[in-house]
Design an enzyme around this catalytic site. Structure first.
Site, PDB file in Angstrom:
ATOM      1  N   ASP A 107       0.827  -1.206   0.000  1.00  0.00           N
ATOM      2  CA  ASP A 107       0.000   0.000   0.000  1.00  0.00           C
ATOM      3  C   ASP A 107       0.865   1.262   0.000  1.00  0.00           C
ATOM      4  OD1 ASP A 107      -1.262  -2.307   1.152  1.00  0.00           O
ATOM      5  OD2 ASP A 107      -2.924  -1.048   1.797  1.00  0.00           O
ATOM      6  N   HIS A 109      -1.088   4.514  -0.613  1.00  0.00           N
ATOM      7  CA  HIS A 109      -2.113   5.415  -0.074  1.00  0.00           C
ATOM      8  C   HIS A 109      -1.759   6.894  -0.227  1.00  0.00           C
ATOM      9  CE1 HIS A 109      -5.141   2.705   1.345  1.00  0.00           C
ATOM     10  NE2 HIS A 109      -4.250   1.978   2.024  1.00  0.00           N
ATOM     11  N   ASP A 136      -3.959  -0.470  -3.597  1.00  0.00           N
ATOM     12  CA  ASP A 136      -4.164   0.632  -2.647  1.00  0.00           C
ATOM     13  C   ASP A 136      -3.174   1.767  -2.907  1.00  0.00           C
ATOM     14  OD1 ASP A 136      -6.197  -0.834  -1.615  1.00  0.00           O
ATOM     15  OD2 ASP A 136      -5.423  -0.965   0.413  1.00  0.00           O
ATOM     16  N   ASP A 139      -6.120   7.271  -1.929  1.00  0.00           N
ATOM     17  CA  ASP A 139      -6.893   7.531  -0.699  1.00  0.00           C
ATOM     18  C   ASP A 139      -5.965   7.790   0.491  1.00  0.00           C
ATOM     19  OD1 ASP A 139      -9.456   7.459  -1.715  1.00  0.00           O
ATOM     20  OD2 ASP A 139      -9.686   5.300  -1.425  1.00  0.00           O
ATOM     21  N   ARG A 140      -6.504   8.554   1.429  1.00  0.00           N
ATOM     22  CA  ARG A 140      -5.873   8.896   2.710  1.00  0.00           C
ATOM     23  C   ARG A 140      -4.734   9.896   2.555  1.00  0.00           C
ATOM     24  NH1 ARG A 140      -8.098   5.658   6.627  1.00  0.00           N
ATOM     25  NH2 ARG A 140      -8.874   3.611   6.008  1.00  0.00           N
ATOM     26  N   ASN A 168      -8.398  -2.886  -2.519  1.00  0.00           N
ATOM     27  CA  ASN A 168      -9.784  -2.532  -2.206  1.00  0.00           C
ATOM     28  C   ASN A 168     -10.039  -1.035  -2.340  1.00  0.00           C
ATOM     29  OD1 ASN A 168      -8.181  -2.184   0.270  1.00  0.00           O
ATOM     30  ND2 ASN A 168     -10.133  -1.683   1.231  1.00  0.00           N
ATOM     31  N   HIS A 169      -8.992  -0.211  -2.395  1.00  0.00           N
ATOM     32  CA  HIS A 169      -9.176   1.232  -2.566  1.00  0.00           C
ATOM     33  C   HIS A 169      -9.173   1.645  -4.035  1.00  0.00           C
ATOM     34  CE1 HIS A 169      -9.178   3.035   1.513  1.00  0.00           C
ATOM     35  NE2 HIS A 169      -8.693   1.843   1.818  1.00  0.00           N
ATOM     36  N   HIS A 210     -26.828  -6.000   4.242  1.00  0.00           N
ATOM     37  CA  HIS A 210     -25.898  -4.882   4.087  1.00  0.00           C
ATOM     38  C   HIS A 210     -24.577  -5.211   4.768  1.00  0.00           C
ATOM     39  CE1 HIS A 210     -29.128  -2.114   2.726  1.00  0.00           C
ATOM     40  NE2 HIS A 210     -29.864  -2.911   3.488  1.00  0.00           N
ATOM     41  N   ARG A 261     -13.624  -5.416   9.286  1.00  0.00           N
ATOM     42  CA  ARG A 261     -13.808  -4.645   8.052  1.00  0.00           C
ATOM     43  C   ARG A 261     -15.258  -4.652   7.569  1.00  0.00           C
ATOM     44  NH1 ARG A 261      -8.818  -3.315   5.975  1.00  0.00           N
ATOM     45  NH2 ARG A 261      -7.060  -4.676   6.456  1.00  0.00           N
ATOM     46  N   HIS A 288      -2.591  -4.692   2.194  1.00  0.00           N
ATOM     47  CA  HIS A 288      -3.916  -4.425   2.772  1.00  0.00           C
ATOM     48  C   HIS A 288      -3.916  -4.129   4.259  1.00  0.00           C
ATOM     49  CE1 HIS A 288      -8.240  -4.415   2.754  1.00  0.00           C
ATOM     50  NE2 HIS A 288      -8.391  -5.582   3.356  1.00  0.00           N
ATOM     51  N   ASP A 466      16.280 -10.904  10.319  1.00  0.00           N
ATOM     52  CA  ASP A 466      15.074 -11.002   9.492  1.00  0.00           C
ATOM     53  C   ASP A 466      15.344 -10.633   8.039  1.00  0.00           C
ATOM     54  OD1 ASP A 466      15.502  -8.319   9.720  1.00  0.00           O
ATOM     55  OD2 ASP A 466      13.499  -7.826  10.488  1.00  0.00           O
ATOM     56  N   SER A 468      16.137  -7.895   6.704  1.00  0.00           N
ATOM     57  CA  SER A 468      15.446  -6.663   6.311  1.00  0.00           C
ATOM     58  C   SER A 468      16.359  -5.689   5.599  1.00  0.00           C
ATOM     59  CB  SER A 468      14.853  -5.977   7.553  1.00  0.00           C
ATOM     60  OG  SER A 468      15.901  -5.503   8.393  1.00  0.00           O
ATOM     61  N   ASN A 506      19.573   9.425   5.782  1.00  0.00           N
ATOM     62  CA  ASN A 506      18.235  10.021   5.749  1.00  0.00           C
ATOM     63  C   ASN A 506      17.676  10.286   7.142  1.00  0.00           C
ATOM     64  OD1 ASN A 506      17.515   7.499   6.673  1.00  0.00           O
ATOM     65  ND2 ASN A 506      16.461   6.873   4.799  1.00  0.00           N
ATOM     66  N   ASP A 508      16.708   8.489   9.639  1.00  0.00           N
ATOM     67  CA  ASP A 508      15.502   7.783  10.076  1.00  0.00           C
ATOM     68  C   ASP A 508      15.761   6.878  11.268  1.00  0.00           C
ATOM     69  OD1 ASP A 508      16.981   5.762   8.970  1.00  0.00           O
ATOM     70  OD2 ASP A 508      15.361   4.987   7.681  1.00  0.00           O
ATOM     71  N   SER A 510      17.992   4.485  11.488  1.00  0.00           N
ATOM     72  CA  SER A 510      18.469   3.159  11.116  1.00  0.00           C
ATOM     73  C   SER A 510      19.457   3.284   9.966  1.00  0.00           C
ATOM     74  CB  SER A 510      17.295   2.254  10.706  1.00  0.00           C
ATOM     75  OG  SER A 510      16.365   2.113  11.760  1.00  0.00           O
ATOM     76  N   GLU A 515      23.430   2.759   2.758  1.00  0.00           N
ATOM     77  CA  GLU A 515      24.005   3.836   3.563  1.00  0.00           C
ATOM     78  C   GLU A 515      25.358   3.418   4.127  1.00  0.00           C
ATOM     79  OE1 GLU A 515      20.116   6.157   5.356  1.00  0.00           O
ATOM     80  OE2 GLU A 515      20.680   4.249   6.248  1.00  0.00           O
TER      81      GLU A 515
END
Length: 538
Positions: A107, A109, A136, A139-140, A168-169, A210, A261, A288, A466, A468, A506, A508, A510, A515
């Site tokens: 997402d 958004h 997605d 939106d937002r 879904n958006h 509904h 939801r 999502h 992990d 990452s 940057n 942040d 981390s 970097e």
């Protein structure tokens, strides 16, 4: 957009409604797009069709300057995107290879800075750097139209290498409620584009059911959306669409209603195993759901949630992340978090800056294995032409250097390629520029770090359990303590903290591996120094 920009007479009112509602008229897009003139005073980006990578760059830089793309070009992009999408299958099969990774984003958004951050860290979309955007987009956030335009233009330039999944958006009722429609009305100052369906056709059947998604099922198995009929689908088909777009994994076995939801279901690890086994799949990568770390792994490693919008709820609420997939390797996760302190240079400049430090290190690795690479190239060069295909060259680089890198995308920085796309492989060892040497090392710490760089990389990956590609400041300090203990190198903690903060480009909180690499580059001392083989870093 048509209502606002097209200067038509009242008697053409019916034509305007046909534009908004008629599939047949929408196909004839030029008849409508041409009615919206681009004035000479417009100083925003001017797209040229058919689109090229130059238009992607143009769009990115314009949005960095907070320019708004003219409605003429927005409509043209949307019409062309729809045309291409309608010709494509519902399911897209994408392959990776040792020299071609696939990046999956979740997402966004409307958070444009996150998309810029992904491109900064991972490179722009291209034939050698394919992407999947997992829905997605809008939106937002405040920049949904900008994200949609970047993705659509990139898709039109690279239709086989940039893939757009629906979320879904990507739904007009969601857009009415969560901001995209309002953003369009504000940026393009339209007065009456949409006929809002909420106040019309309230004659539901008494046995209708509904839900919160805004869908109504009636006794005849047809659907309505808040009272306004949309495309007629059998009930079971629409329920399938809702399940695909709205469902979430949970730890409890079975499949039960998604009460949070109001649409879709919760599915347990037993359901995941059953589906993956049935279709001989290894993993489901979905989006999502916002996750604090930008991603989450559940169901015994078989379901991965990826979410790419950082600071989704508020500043600091969560990180964003993306996934890289490569043939024969486990998925790798890359995290980031856009902050107020983030310094955004022009996109191309940021990408080149990031790449340049890595390229310098990579070229030194190449020259250090020149003999082995030359033999490998010559074995592939059966005609003794001095040239190989890009695939052959990438195979040799991967095999000899043992580095799992996107060699195709790196090729333009490493070798000469002729007009037929063949690599002049001996150019791999040319133009390896060594930075102007310095006479003295700036820091004992820096010298030590470079001397044991390979060891540090191993430690970095060991701490990054992990996978990452990201370590915290605390983890960096722990890494240094382990390194210092192992090699009996005494460095003051304040120096380590200072270096960690410098590496965090940057700001942040981390450090990712890009970097880490960018913080150092190799320079050689003057030949007249007493220790001619010693290298420094600055």
């Amino acid at each position: 957009m048509f209502e606002n920009y097209a200067h038509v007479h009242k008697e053409e009112l019916e034509l305007r409604h046909q534009f908004l509602e008629s599939e047949q008229d929408m196909r004839d897009r030029l008849d409508y797009v041409d009615l919206i003139d681009v004035p000479d005073s417009y100083n925003g980006p001017r797209l040229q069709f058919p689109l090229t990578c130059t238009d992607i760059d143009l769009l990115l830089e314009a949005f960095k300057e907070q320019q708004v793309l003219h409605a003429h070009y927005v409509l043209e992009v949307l019409f062309e995107t729809k045309k291409v999408l309608k010709q494509m299958p519902n399911f897209t099969h994408v392959q990776t290879s040792p020299s071609k990774e696939l990046t999956i984003c979740g997402d966004l958004h409307g958070k444009l800075d996150d998309l810029f951050m992904i491109f900064y860290k991972n490179g722009l979309p291209s034939e050698s750097n394919p992407y999947v955007f997992n829905g997605d987009f809008v939106d937002r956030g405040k920049y949904s139209i900008e994200i949609l335009m970047i993705l659509c233009v990139s898709f039109l330039v690279y239709p086989n290498d940039l893939h757009l999944n629906r979320g879904n958006h990507e739904d007009f009722m969601m857009n009415l409620r969560y901001g995209f429609t309002k953003e369009i009305l504000h940026k393009y100052k339209m007065k009456s584009v949409l006929i809002l369906p909420m106040e019309t056709n309230r004659d539901y059947d008494t046995d209708s059911t509904h839900n919160k998604v805004g869908v109504t099922f009636n006794a005849h198995g047809r659907i309505k959306t808040n009272g306004s009929p949309i495309e007629h689908l059998p009930k079971h088909e629409w329920e399938q669409i809702i399940d695909i777009l709205w469902s979430d994994p949970r730890g409890k076995n079975g499949c039960f209603p998604n009460t949070g939801r109001g649409g879709g279901c919760y599915f347990g690890p037993d359901v995941t195993s059953k589906i993956l086994n049935k279709y001989q799949l290894k993993m489901l990568i979905r989006s999502h759901e916002c996750k604090p770390e930008g991603y989450e792994i559940c169901h015994d490693g078989k379901v991965v949630t990826i979410f790419s919008a950082s600071n989704y709820y508020e500043e600091g609420s969560n990180r964003g992340a993306y996934i890289k997939l490569c043939s024969g390797t486990a998925p790798r996760f890359f995290q980031y978090q856009v902050t107020k302190a983030t310094c955004f240079q022009p996109l191309r400049q940021r990408v080149y800056t990031m790449e340049s430090s890595a390229i310098k290190i990579l070229k030194e690795r190449v020259i250090s294995r020149k003999s082995d690479l030359t033999r490998a190239f010559q074995l592939q060069d059966h005609r003794k032409s001095g040239k190989l295909s890009l695939s052959q060259w990438a195979f040799c680089m991967e095999n000899i250097l043992g580095l799992n890198l996107p060699w195709r995308s790196l090729s333009s920085n490493l070798v000469n390629i002729d007009k037929n796309g063949n690599v002049e492989y001996m150019s791999s060892f040319q133009n390896i520029h060594i930075e102007k040497p310095v006479q003295e090392a700036h820091s004992t710490l820096v010298e030590t770090l470079y001397r044991y760089r390979s060891d540090l990389e191993i430690i970095f990956n060991a701490i990054d359990t992990d996978h990452s590609g990201l370590i915290s400041m605390e983890e960096f300090c722990d890494m240094w303590k382990l390194f210092s203990s192992h090699y009996n190198v005494l460095i003051d903690d304040s120096q380590v903290n200072k270096l960690a903060n410098v590496m965090d480009l940057n700001k942040d909180g981390s450090i990712d591996f890009h970097e880490f690499l960018k913080a150092f580059y190799v320079v050689h001392r003057y030949e007249g120094l007493m220790k001619p083989d010693v290298t420094n870093l600055v």
